[in-house]
Structures are given as structure tokens and as C-alpha cells.
Design an enzyme around this catalytic site. Sequence first.
Site, PDB file in Angstrom:
ATOM      1  N   SER A 148      -8.725   8.575  -7.567  1.00 36.30           N
ATOM      2  CA  SER A 148      -9.308   9.884  -7.891  1.00 36.30           C
ATOM      3  C   SER A 148     -10.442   9.671  -8.875  1.00 36.30           C
ATOM      4  O   SER A 148     -10.510   8.644  -9.552  1.00 36.30           O
ATOM      5  CB  SER A 148      -8.231  10.766  -8.542  1.00 36.30           C
ATOM      6  OG  SER A 148      -8.809  11.933  -9.074  1.00 36.30           O
ATOM      7  N   TYR A 161      -1.108  12.371 -14.150  1.00 37.03           N
ATOM      8  CA  TYR A 161      -1.846  12.138 -12.896  1.00 37.03           C
ATOM      9  C   TYR A 161      -3.008  11.177 -13.158  1.00 37.03           C
ATOM     10  O   TYR A 161      -3.214  10.202 -12.428  1.00 37.03           O
ATOM     11  CB  TYR A 161      -2.363  13.477 -12.371  1.00 37.03           C
ATOM     12  CG  TYR A 161      -3.175  13.399 -11.099  1.00 37.03           C
ATOM     13  CD1 TYR A 161      -2.546  13.371  -9.852  1.00 37.03           C
ATOM     14  CD2 TYR A 161      -4.568  13.362 -11.130  1.00 37.03           C
ATOM     15  CE1 TYR A 161      -3.293  13.305  -8.679  1.00 37.03           C
ATOM     16  CE2 TYR A 161      -5.314  13.302  -9.969  1.00 37.03           C
ATOM     17  CZ  TYR A 161      -4.677  13.277  -8.746  1.00 37.03           C
ATOM     18  OH  TYR A 161      -5.417  13.205  -7.591  1.00 37.03           O
TER      19      TYR A 161
HETATM   20  N1  LIG Z   1      -7.663  17.096  -3.198  1.00 42.88           N
HETATM   21  C1  LIG Z   1      -8.334  16.562  -4.208  1.00 42.88           C
HETATM   22  O1  LIG Z   1      -9.192  17.233  -4.819  1.00 42.88           O
HETATM   23  C2  LIG Z   1      -8.101  15.127  -4.617  1.00 42.88           C
HETATM   24  C3  LIG Z   1      -9.024  14.554  -5.484  1.00 42.88           C
HETATM   25  C4  LIG Z   1      -8.868  13.219  -5.849  1.00 42.88           C
HETATM   26  C5  LIG Z   1      -7.809  12.471  -5.344  1.00 42.88           C
HETATM   27  N2  LIG Z   1      -6.916  13.059  -4.498  1.00 42.88           N
HETATM   28  C6  LIG Z   1      -5.848  12.199  -3.968  1.00 42.88           C
HETATM   29  O2  LIG Z   1      -5.955  12.151  -2.563  1.00 42.88           O
HETATM   30  C7  LIG Z   1      -4.686  11.869  -1.997  1.00 42.88           C
HETATM   31  C8  LIG Z   1      -4.397  12.847  -0.846  1.00 42.88           C
HETATM   32  O3  LIG Z   1      -4.250  14.147  -1.395  1.00 42.88           O
HETATM   33  P1  LIG Z   1      -4.679  15.492  -0.621  1.00 42.88           P
HETATM   34  O4  LIG Z   1      -5.803  16.075  -1.375  1.00 42.88           O
HETATM   35  O5  LIG Z   1      -4.828  15.199   0.810  1.00 42.88           O
HETATM   36  O6  LIG Z   1      -3.392  16.375  -0.936  1.00 42.88           O
HETATM   37  P2  LIG Z   1      -2.264  17.026  -0.012  1.00 42.88           P
HETATM   38  O7  LIG Z   1      -1.310  17.632  -0.959  1.00 42.88           O
HETATM   39  O8  LIG Z   1      -2.909  17.871   1.032  1.00 42.88           O
HETATM   40  O9  LIG Z   1      -1.609  15.779   0.745  1.00 42.88           O
HETATM   41  C9  LIG Z   1      -0.744  14.859   0.116  1.00 42.88           C
HETATM   42  C10 LIG Z   1       0.300  14.420   1.117  1.00 42.88           C
HETATM   43  O10 LIG Z   1       1.110  13.398   0.504  1.00 42.88           O
HETATM   44  C11 LIG Z   1       2.469  13.674   0.809  1.00 42.88           C
HETATM   45  N3  LIG Z   1       3.335  13.064  -0.203  1.00 42.88           N
HETATM   46  C12 LIG Z   1       3.397  13.368  -1.512  1.00 42.88           C
HETATM   47  N4  LIG Z   1       4.326  12.615  -2.131  1.00 42.88           N
HETATM   48  C13 LIG Z   1       4.854  11.801  -1.182  1.00 42.88           C
HETATM   49  C14 LIG Z   1       5.856  10.804  -1.198  1.00 42.88           C
HETATM   50  N5  LIG Z   1       6.553  10.514  -2.313  1.00 42.88           N
HETATM   51  N6  LIG Z   1       6.132  10.131  -0.064  1.00 42.88           N
HETATM   52  C15 LIG Z   1       5.463  10.432   1.087  1.00 42.88           C
HETATM   53  N7  LIG Z   1       4.520  11.396   1.164  1.00 42.88           N
HETATM   54  C16 LIG Z   1       4.221  12.075   0.043  1.00 42.88           C
HETATM   55  C17 LIG Z   1       2.550  15.192   0.813  1.00 42.88           C
HETATM   56  O11 LIG Z   1       3.709  15.682   1.487  1.00 42.88           O
HETATM   57  C18 LIG Z   1       1.256  15.559   1.508  1.00 42.88           C
HETATM   58  O12 LIG Z   1       1.415  15.595   2.912  1.00 42.88           O
HETATM   59  C19 LIG Z   1      -3.688  11.941  -3.151  1.00 42.88           C
HETATM   60  O13 LIG Z   1      -3.387  10.638  -3.608  1.00 42.88           O
HETATM   61  C20 LIG Z   1      -4.454  12.691  -4.217  1.00 42.88           C
HETATM   62  O14 LIG Z   1      -3.995  12.393  -5.498  1.00 42.88           O
HETATM   63  C21 LIG Z   1      -7.031  14.369  -4.139  1.00 42.88           C
END
Ligand SMILES: NC(=O)c1ccc[n+]([C@@H]2O[C@H](COP(=O)([O-])OP(=O)(O)OC[C@H]3O[C@@H](n4cnc5c(N)ncnc54)[C@H](O)[C@@H]3O)[C@@H](O)[C@H]2O)c1
Length: 255
Positions: A148, A161
Amino acid sequence: MRLSGKVAIITGAGSGQGKASARAFAEQGAAVVIAEWNTEAGKQVEEELKSAGHDALFIQTDISSEENVQSMVEEVKNHYGKIDILFNNAGIGFSSRSRFAMASVLETPLQDWNSILGINLNGVFLMSKYVIPIMIEQGRGSIINNSSLNGIIGVTGADAYTASKGGVVALTRVMAADYGKHNIRVNCICPGAINTPMIGEVLDIPEIAKNYETGPLGRVGEPEEIAQAALFLASDEASYITGVILPVDGGWSAV
Ligand SMILES: NC(=O)c1ccc[n+]([C@@H]2O[C@H](COP(=O)([O-])OP(=O)(O)OC[C@H]3O[C@@H](n4cnc5c(N)ncnc54)[C@H](O)[C@@H]3O)[C@@H](O)[C@H]2O)c1
């Protein structure tokens, strides 16, 4: 077909960036393993990919559980005989909808700290620990970690986080150093604000959403834009790229 004949595990592929990556990888010829703890979401993605004629396999997995990870990786090895790509994407914690506090150090309960690190950092460690021996045996592999913007700059208000994502950046570099000799590349993406359910409740509030539209490109990113970066790093087009920490953030970290 940039991933023709490859087998890719994507954690958290039931939603957001993981789901977009599952689609992008499958469209480029990969067999995609959806390693997701949410059964309904994981099955839905599996069905969608299969009905589009792709090879997909959902395995219910909690990446913070060593037992779960070990048996999932074994199942993939038995089913496909190899693992070419691991996208350590699943994560939790940057969301006021989640069960964890979006808080600074003083307000963060130890239990929340441990749970967030247990998924975001331990999950990457555990997945890598069980997949890398298979990649060593094959003499090749590509690992992409989803960190991130919080992993590279101090974004206040979600300190557990942020710490977990900083750990993912450091782990990326050291794994690249350790396993390059086995032709295993390890890279990391640092997304900015991406339009997924994780930050959905924030983007729903216009006064807050406008804070996310102030970077050089002046907008929030889409999950497909992360998927394209992951696809490139996963593919042989990135064959001389390892240990890279790549912001995909519309320029936020540049200013
Ligand atoms: N959305 C943002 O703005 C953003 C920004 C920077 C980084 N991220 C990172 O990107 C990645 C994807 O996030 P996203 O934005 O698609 O969010 P999201 O919540 O849409 O998707 C995350 C997915 O991970 C799954 N998950 C969570 N914990 C889990 C576990 N213990 N075992 C298996 N599956 C699990 C959830 O069920 C979900 O389907 C994450 O690592 C998040 O931290 C997101």
C-alpha cells in the site's frame, strides 16, 4: 496470451483488486486459483471465470492459518502439478467497516494489532513459505505482494495496517535477495486509493472522497489498474525485474 500455460494463486480474489486480477490473469491464459476466505465471493468468481471458458479453482483459505495455507498449496500442487505465480493480495484493516479499529498507536487495541498483522504480514509470510519450495524445485517463479501507499509513506489513522504494509515492503526486498538465485522474482505493488469495497464507505462520503482526488492524476484508481501492474510483474515481460516496490497510486507518493 501473456500468461499462457501458467498457474497462478491469487489470495483475496473474491473481491476488489484480487477479483480484477483473477479476470486479467485468466484472460491472458493462466489457470487461476482463488484463495479466499469468503466462500460465497470465491465461488462466484470461480463460476464467472469457468463460464467464460477459463480454468479456475476456488479453495477456501484463511491466509493467516498455517494449516489452511499448507493444505491449499498441497491441493494446488496435486491438481496442477506446479505453481508459477503467487499474488499475495489479500488484506484487511484499512476500513471503518471492518471489525478492526482504524486508529493511531495509542488507540489501537493489541488484539486488533495482532489480527491485522496476522493477516496482512503473516499471510504473505505463510503463503511464501509454502509456495517457494515448489518454485525452487521448478527453478522459476514470480511472486507479487500487494502492499500500500501506507507501506512507503506515513498515512495517519490506521497504524497497524500501515505497519503491516511496511513489513510487506521489507519482506519483498529480502525475499527477492534470498531467492533470486533460484530464478524466483519477488516484487511489490503499492496501490494508492483504489475503488474497492475496502474503502467503499469512505468513497461514499463526498467530503472525504474529495481528499482522495488530490494526487497528480486527480482521481481514485480502479482495481483493473492494479491488475494490469500485477499482470506485467507476473509475466515473462518482467523477467529482469525483482525487488521492486512499485507505487500504482496516480502519483500520490511523488508529491
Ligand atoms: N482499496 C484500496 O484503496 C487499497 C489501497 C492500498 C492497498 N490495498 C490493498 O490491496 C489488497 C486488496 O484489497 P482490495 O482493495 O481489493 O479490498 P477488498 O476488501 O475488496 O478485497 C480483499 C479480499 O481479501 C479477502 N481476505 C481478507 N482477509 C483474508 C484472509 N485472511 N484470507 C483470505 N482472504 C482474505 C477478502 O475476503 C476480500 O475478498 C489488500 O491487501 C489491501 O490492503 C487496498
